[in-house]
Design a protein around this motif. Sequence first.
Motif, PDB file in Angstrom:
ATOM      1  N   MET A   1       0.828  -1.183   0.000  1.00 42.72           N
ATOM      2  CA  MET A   1       0.000   0.000   0.000  1.00 42.72           C
ATOM      3  C   MET A   1       0.876   1.251   0.000  1.00 42.72           C
ATOM      4  O   MET A   1       0.824   2.062   0.901  1.00 42.72           O
ATOM      5  N   LYS A   2       1.694   1.413  -1.000  1.00 42.14           N
ATOM      6  CA  LYS A   2       2.636   2.524  -1.059  1.00 42.14           C
ATOM      7  C   LYS A   2       2.076   3.763  -1.741  1.00 42.14           C
ATOM      8  O   LYS A   2       2.746   4.768  -1.813  1.00 42.14           O
ATOM      9  N   ARG A   3       0.820   3.693  -2.237  1.00 40.05           N
ATOM     10  CA  ARG A   3       0.220   4.852  -2.894  1.00 40.05           C
ATOM     11  C   ARG A   3       0.057   5.996  -1.908  1.00 40.05           C
ATOM     12  O   ARG A   3      -0.226   5.797  -0.741  1.00 40.05           O
ATOM     13  N   ASP A   4       0.200   7.222  -2.389  1.00 38.23           N
ATOM     14  CA  ASP A   4      -0.004   8.384  -1.543  1.00 38.23           C
ATOM     15  C   ASP A   4      -1.484   8.664  -1.316  1.00 38.23           C
ATOM     16  O   ASP A   4      -1.852   9.219  -0.300  1.00 38.23           O
ATOM     17  N   PHE A   5      -2.325   8.277  -2.260  1.00 34.73           N
ATOM     18  CA  PHE A   5      -3.761   8.531  -2.126  1.00 34.73           C
ATOM     19  C   PHE A   5      -4.517   7.220  -2.235  1.00 34.73           C
ATOM     20  O   PHE A   5      -4.621   6.645  -3.311  1.00 34.73           O
ATOM     21  N   GLN A   6      -5.000   6.741  -1.105  1.00 40.69           N
ATOM     22  CA  GLN A   6      -5.811   5.527  -1.066  1.00 40.69           C
ATOM     23  C   GLN A   6      -6.862   5.711   0.015  1.00 40.69           C
ATOM     24  O   GLN A   6      -6.570   5.592   1.198  1.00 40.69           O
ATOM     25  N   PRO A   7      -8.091   6.067  -0.383  1.00 40.32           N
ATOM     26  CA  PRO A   7      -9.144   6.278   0.612  1.00 40.32           C
ATOM     27  C   PRO A   7      -9.337   5.042   1.496  1.00 40.32           C
ATOM     28  O   PRO A   7      -9.332   3.910   1.004  1.00 40.32           O
ATOM     29  N   ALA A   8      -9.483   5.289   2.797  1.00 39.93           N
ATOM     30  CA  ALA A   8      -9.646   4.192   3.743  1.00 39.93           C
ATOM     31  C   ALA A   8     -10.446   4.646   4.953  1.00 39.93           C
ATOM     32  O   ALA A   8     -10.359   5.800   5.372  1.00 39.93           O
ATOM     33  N   GLY A   9     -11.189   3.719   5.496  1.00 36.30           N
ATOM     34  CA  GLY A   9     -11.829   3.902   6.786  1.00 36.30           C
ATOM     35  C   GLY A   9     -11.061   3.058   7.787  1.00 36.30           C
ATOM     36  O   GLY A   9     -10.491   2.024   7.422  1.00 36.30           O
ATOM     37  N   TYR A  10     -11.043   3.474   9.037  1.00 30.96           N
ATOM     38  CA  TYR A  10     -10.246   2.741  10.013  1.00 30.96           C
ATOM     39  C   TYR A  10     -10.794   2.921  11.422  1.00 30.96           C
ATOM     40  O   TYR A  10     -11.563   3.840  11.697  1.00 30.96           O
ATOM     41  N   MET A  11     -10.375   2.005  12.299  1.00 30.32           N
ATOM     42  CA  MET A  11     -10.662   2.120  13.723  1.00 30.32           C
ATOM     43  C   MET A  11      -9.356   1.940  14.485  1.00 30.32           C
ATOM     44  O   MET A  11      -8.588   1.015  14.204  1.00 30.32           O
ATOM     45  N   VAL A  12      -9.121   2.853  15.414  1.00 22.16           N
ATOM     46  CA  VAL A  12      -7.995   2.738  16.337  1.00 22.16           C
ATOM     47  C   VAL A  12      -8.572   2.604  17.745  1.00 22.16           C
ATOM     48  O   VAL A  12      -9.656   3.108  18.034  1.00 22.16           O
ATOM     49  N   ALA A  13      -7.833   1.915  18.609  1.00 23.91           N
ATOM     50  CA  ALA A  13      -8.284   1.680  19.977  1.00 23.91           C
ATOM     51  C   ALA A  13      -7.118   1.873  20.937  1.00 23.91           C
ATOM     52  O   ALA A  13      -5.953   1.838  20.538  1.00 23.91           O
TER      53      ALA A  13
END
Length: 99
Positions: A1-13
């Motif tokens: 995943m080295k692209r500079d623009f890659q839309p993503a959703g995420y969860m951190v805890a």
Amino acid sequence: MKRDFQPAGYMVANKRNGTIYIGVTSNLPQRIAQHRDGIIDGFTKRHGCKMLVWFELHATMKFAILREKQLKGGSRSKKLALIEGANPRWLDLFAEICA
């Protein structure tokens, strides 16, 4: 995943079954590094949410933002089920996205 623009959703805890933050970004490795380093003041810094426990990539920011809103509007039990389904041991996935 080295692209500079890659839309993503995420969860951190902050720990297993602890406080969860849901976010969206166009550069997941950079954004998670910011959470881990406590660079940006706010919810994640106050609550120590530094572990990437779940993420999904999207084709567009529009879809990523729609998914973020859906997740934020859902119950905690649905969020926990999503994390447990993909990451039952609540491992920090940061190394996985930087590989």
